[in-house]
Design a protein around this motif. Structure first.
Motif, PDB file in Angstrom:
ATOM      1  N   GLU A  67     -35.215 -15.480 -36.354  1.00  0.00           N
ATOM      2  CA  GLU A  67     -34.756 -15.110 -37.695  1.00  0.00           C
ATOM      3  C   GLU A  67     -33.429 -15.787 -38.025  1.00  0.00           C
ATOM      4  N   LEU A  68     -32.487 -15.731 -37.084  1.00  0.00           N
ATOM      5  CA  LEU A  68     -31.169 -16.316 -37.322  1.00  0.00           C
ATOM      6  C   LEU A  68     -31.241 -17.823 -37.515  1.00  0.00           C
ATOM      7  N   ALA A  69     -32.113 -18.484 -36.755  1.00  0.00           N
ATOM      8  CA  ALA A  69     -32.202 -19.939 -36.830  1.00  0.00           C
ATOM      9  C   ALA A  69     -32.723 -20.413 -38.181  1.00  0.00           C
ATOM     10  N   THR A  70     -33.617 -19.634 -38.801  1.00  0.00           N
ATOM     11  CA  THR A  70     -34.113 -20.031 -40.115  1.00  0.00           C
ATOM     12  C   THR A  70     -33.094 -19.732 -41.211  1.00  0.00           C
ATOM     13  N   ALA A  71     -32.267 -18.726 -40.999  1.00  0.00           N
ATOM     14  CA  ALA A  71     -31.250 -18.376 -41.999  1.00  0.00           C
ATOM     15  C   ALA A  71     -29.999 -19.235 -41.864  1.00  0.00           C
ATOM     16  N   ILE A 363     -25.410 -11.092 -25.981  1.00  0.00           N
ATOM     17  CA  ILE A 363     -24.887  -9.866 -26.586  1.00  0.00           C
ATOM     18  C   ILE A 363     -24.448 -10.121 -28.024  1.00  0.00           C
ATOM     19  N   THR A 364     -23.699 -11.196 -28.241  1.00  0.00           N
ATOM     20  CA  THR A 364     -23.206 -11.474 -29.593  1.00  0.00           C
ATOM     21  C   THR A 364     -24.335 -11.907 -30.527  1.00  0.00           C
ATOM     22  N   MET A 365     -25.336 -12.607 -30.020  1.00  0.00           N
ATOM     23  CA  MET A 365     -26.454 -13.003 -30.890  1.00  0.00           C
ATOM     24  C   MET A 365     -27.265 -11.796 -31.337  1.00  0.00           C
ATOM     25  N   ASN A 366     -27.529 -10.870 -30.421  1.00  0.00           N
ATOM     26  CA  ASN A 366     -28.263  -9.663 -30.810  1.00  0.00           C
ATOM     27  C   ASN A 366     -27.463  -8.817 -31.790  1.00  0.00           C
ATOM     28  N   LEU A 367     -26.164  -8.732 -31.562  1.00  0.00           N
ATOM     29  CA  LEU A 367     -25.310  -8.027 -32.525  1.00  0.00           C
ATOM     30  C   LEU A 367     -25.349  -8.718 -33.882  1.00  0.00           C
ATOM     31  N   SER A 368     -25.420 -10.041 -33.876  1.00  0.00           N
ATOM     32  CA  SER A 368     -25.451 -10.792 -35.132  1.00  0.00           C
ATOM     33  C   SER A 368     -26.696 -10.478 -35.942  1.00  0.00           C
ATOM     34  N   VAL A 369     -27.841 -10.337 -35.262  1.00  0.00           N
ATOM     35  CA  VAL A 369     -29.074  -9.962 -35.970  1.00  0.00           C
ATOM     36  C   VAL A 369     -28.873  -8.638 -36.689  1.00  0.00           C
ATOM     37  N   LEU A 370     -28.303  -7.655 -35.983  1.00  0.00           N
ATOM     38  CA  LEU A 370     -28.111  -6.315 -36.551  1.00  0.00           C
ATOM     39  C   LEU A 370     -27.081  -6.320 -37.669  1.00  0.00           C
ATOM     40  N   ILE A 371     -25.962  -7.007 -37.451  1.00  0.00           N
ATOM     41  CA  ILE A 371     -24.877  -7.006 -38.437  1.00  0.00           C
ATOM     42  C   ILE A 371     -25.297  -7.711 -39.723  1.00  0.00           C
ATOM     43  N   LEU A 372     -25.937  -8.887 -39.586  1.00  0.00           N
ATOM     44  CA  LEU A 372     -26.297  -9.651 -40.778  1.00  0.00           C
ATOM     45  C   LEU A 372     -27.391  -8.974 -41.590  1.00  0.00           C
ATOM     46  N   ARG A 373     -28.277  -8.226 -40.941  1.00  0.00           N
ATOM     47  CA  ARG A 373     -29.269  -7.462 -41.705  1.00  0.00           C
ATOM     48  C   ARG A 373     -28.585  -6.417 -42.593  1.00  0.00           C
ATOM     49  N   LYS A 374     -27.450  -5.879 -42.092  1.00  0.00           N
ATOM     50  CA  LYS A 374     -26.745  -4.845 -42.848  1.00  0.00           C
ATOM     51  C   LYS A 374     -25.814  -5.439 -43.901  1.00  0.00           C
ATOM     52  N   ASN A 378     -29.817 -10.008 -48.270  1.00  0.00           N
ATOM     53  CA  ASN A 378     -30.468 -10.995 -49.125  1.00  0.00           C
ATOM     54  C   ASN A 378     -30.363 -12.422 -48.580  1.00  0.00           C
ATOM     55  N   LEU A 379     -29.834 -12.574 -47.379  1.00  0.00           N
ATOM     56  CA  LEU A 379     -29.768 -13.899 -46.765  1.00  0.00           C
ATOM     57  C   LEU A 379     -31.182 -14.463 -46.636  1.00  0.00           C
ATOM     58  N   ASN A 380     -31.345 -15.749 -46.932  1.00  0.00           N
ATOM     59  CA  ASN A 380     -32.675 -16.365 -46.908  1.00  0.00           C
ATOM     60  C   ASN A 380     -33.239 -16.388 -45.489  1.00  0.00           C
ATOM     61  N   ARG A 381     -34.222 -15.546 -45.233  1.00  0.00           N
ATOM     62  CA  ARG A 381     -34.861 -15.459 -43.919  1.00  0.00           C
ATOM     63  C   ARG A 381     -36.352 -15.770 -44.077  1.00  0.00           C
ATOM     64  N   THR A 382     -36.769 -16.961 -43.662  1.00  0.00           N
ATOM     65  CA  THR A 382     -38.189 -17.300 -43.766  1.00  0.00           C
ATOM     66  C   THR A 382     -38.984 -16.686 -42.612  1.00  0.00           C
ATOM     67  N   PHE A 383     -38.280 -16.248 -41.568  1.00  0.00           N
ATOM     68  CA  PHE A 383     -38.898 -15.495 -40.474  1.00  0.00           C
ATOM     69  C   PHE A 383     -38.078 -14.235 -40.275  1.00  0.00           C
ATOM     70  N   ARG A 384     -38.745 -13.097 -40.189  1.00  0.00           N
ATOM     71  CA  ARG A 384     -38.056 -11.826 -39.993  1.00  0.00           C
ATOM     72  C   ARG A 384     -38.496 -11.214 -38.671  1.00  0.00           C
ATOM     73  N   THR A 385     -37.527 -10.694 -37.923  1.00  0.00           N
ATOM     74  CA  THR A 385     -37.779 -10.150 -36.595  1.00  0.00           C
ATOM     75  C   THR A 385     -38.757  -8.991 -36.643  1.00  0.00           C
ATOM     76  N   PRO A 386     -39.885  -9.079 -35.915  1.00  0.00           N
ATOM     77  CA  PRO A 386     -40.834  -7.952 -35.882  1.00  0.00           C
ATOM     78  C   PRO A 386     -40.201  -6.709 -35.247  1.00  0.00           C
ATOM     79  N   PHE A 387     -40.591  -5.546 -35.714  1.00  0.00           N
ATOM     80  CA  PHE A 387     -40.169  -4.254 -35.164  1.00  0.00           C
ATOM     81  C   PHE A 387     -38.651  -4.057 -35.202  1.00  0.00           C
ATOM     82  N   TYR A 388     -38.012  -4.692 -36.188  1.00  0.00           N
ATOM     83  CA  TYR A 388     -36.576  -4.468 -36.374  1.00  0.00           C
ATOM     84  C   TYR A 388     -36.348  -2.991 -36.725  1.00  0.00           C
ATOM     85  N   PRO A 389     -35.277  -2.314 -36.235  1.00  0.00           N
ATOM     86  CA  PRO A 389     -34.171  -2.821 -35.418  1.00  0.00           C
ATOM     87  C   PRO A 389     -34.386  -2.688 -33.911  1.00  0.00           C
TER      88      PRO A 389
END
Length: 458
Positions: A67-71, A363-374, A378-389
């Motif tokens: 998800e992060l790589a596409t955004a 640790i910081t990458m996983n935190l980044s997924v959670l923080i940026l979702r919050k 509206n960040l452009n995400r062409t792939f979204r993490t399944p079963f978030y959070p």
């Protein structure tokens, strides 16, 4: 950094098959060398448990960073994710973890290459073999990314073919007493044994997360990056279970626990030193280690390049070859540092440093997924993490657990790692934060976001 340097950009040449090849290739040496150092305390069952735990951590993390790589499709990869989510300091610390991971991983694999060469030619020194590998692949990476990817594809398919041949020959010959000895506990070290095996089980997957650092060199990053990450991780999961089971089943714990060439050693223990497949694995089997070694050079060069381009590291490290469009100084200087480490340290200790650096970035990458979702829904995400959070939370918890496994494996190197990050923090506050290049892509993108959204303080 002058704007003139920015006129030479990384070349877009990678397709999904290239990404899968590089992802599998950079990790595949973990099947050939390194994972076995955790066996004395864990035994077969403990190693399988540790492997499954780490596989879950990597699989869930892979979904998050897809998800992060596409955004955020930048060469900074992990650094750019943390920079966007948590600010400059955490971006820098994440980058340090990544650089530490790969610069240290290269000499570990080089030592493994030396071990396999020594199996065939005892007179050849590990240092000489490592030096040849470093020089050859630094040249390849300077020549160009497409040329490297083509060579990597050949190496990976040979390495996969040899592993498949070992499974075919070895599976019928597995001795159950080697896997589950009646003379000792199933897990010799108990819970602590599984925990201490986690850094070594990581070696079966470590580095798949480097693929986002190739975003600026991927033709269609939005579509192809998730494909490369997820398909690569599934391939590695299958290989990890088969390799550990077949090798231990053939040779037993005592033979493999200290072997620098575990797969030839496993076959030699079952069939004899002159067995044809043991000889082939020790010779042609080198391609697995070589594939990972070349991939690690690619990984550290891109993270060093991105950090230098952004001003966190000295600017000369982001110098680009004008014709080949490759960051030659980010390839060469860390290479010489790695070669020095080959001379100074043992691979089992270096693995702990490499995995510690990796886990900081996880640790910081996983935190980044959670923080940026919050903060940026509206960040452009062409792939979204399944079963978030749940997906990033599971990976985050397992990464925190794994980082303290280094404490049990070797307390001295655990504190060495702590000191390294303390010194990196001091460097950041005294020098790096005063030299940040706001025109670097990762910094410019974050600056645009800051103009409309409040982000965490540096």
């Amino acid at each position: 950094m002058s704007s003139k340097k920015e006129t030479v950009s990384l070349k877009k040449a990678l397709t999904p098959i290239h990404l899968w090849t590089i992802g599998v290739g950079i990790v595949i040496s973990g099947n050939y060398f390194g994972w076995n150092f955790g066996l004395l305390e864990s035994g077969y069952l403990g190693m399988i448990i540790a492997t499954v735990i780490m596989a879950i951590m990597y699989l869930t993390m892979t979904l998050g960073i897809s998800e992060l790589a596409t955004a955020l499709p930048y060469a900074g990869g992990p650094y750019s994710f943390a920079r966007r989510a948590m600010g400059k300091y955490f971006g820098f610390i994440t980058g340090v973890g990544v650089v530490l991971q790969y610069v240290i991983a290269a000499p570990i694999i080089a030592i493994g290459i030396g071990g396999y060469i020594s199996f065939l030619f005892p007179a050849v020194s590990t240092v000489a073999a490592a030096a040849i590998m470093y020089i050859f692949f630094m040249i390849i990476h300077i020549v160009g990314i497409k040329e490297y990817a083509t060579l990597e594809m050949i190496l990976v398919f040979i390495a996969l073919g040899l592993l498949a041949l070992m499974y075919f020959v070895g599976l019928p010959q597995i001795q159950m007493e080697n896997l589950f000895s009646s003379d000792s506990a199933l897990i010799p070290g108990g819970f602590a044994g599984v925990w201490s095996a986690l850094p070594y089980a990581m070696w079966l997957f470590l580095a798949i997360e480097m693929l986002p650092m190739l975003s600026e060199e991927t033709r269609d990053v939005q579509r192809d990056m998730p494909k490369g990450l997820i398909s690569g991780m599934i391939t590695l999961l299958i290989l990890s279970v088969l390799t550990t089971t077949v090798a231990i089943g053939l040779a037993g714990i005592d033979v493999l626990a200290t072997a620098e060439d575990p797969l030839p050693a496993a076959l030699a223990a079952a069939f004899g030193d002159t067995y044809w497949l043991a000889q082939i694995l020790a010779s042609i089997g080198l391609v697995g280690l070589i594939a990972s070694f070349s991939g690690v050079i690619l990984a550290y060069s891109r993270q060093v390049y991105a950090l230098s381009r952004a001003g966190y590291l000295p600017s000369f490290l982001s110098l680009m070859h004008k014709k080949r469009q490759t960051p030659y100084m980010a390839i060469i200087l860390p290479g010489f540092i790695g070669l020095a480490l080959v001379i100074l340290f043992n691979p089992d200790d270096l693995i702990l440093v490499s995995t510690f650096g990796a886990l900081i970035s996880y640790i910081t990458m996983n935190l980044s997924v959670l923080i940026l979702r919050k903060t940026e829904p509206n960040l452009n995400r062409t792939f979204r993490t399944p079963f978030y959070p749940f997906t990033p939370i599971i990976s985050l918890i397992l990464a925190i657990i794994a980082i303290f496994a280094s404490f049990f494996a070797n307390i001295t190197f655990f504190f060495v790692c702590i000191i390294v990050f303390a010194l990196a923090s001091l460097y950041y506050y005294l020098w790096a934060r005063h030299h940040i290049n706001e025109d670097a892509p990762e910094e410019r993108f974050s600056k645009e976001q800051n103009s409309s959204t409040i982000t965490p303080n540096d």
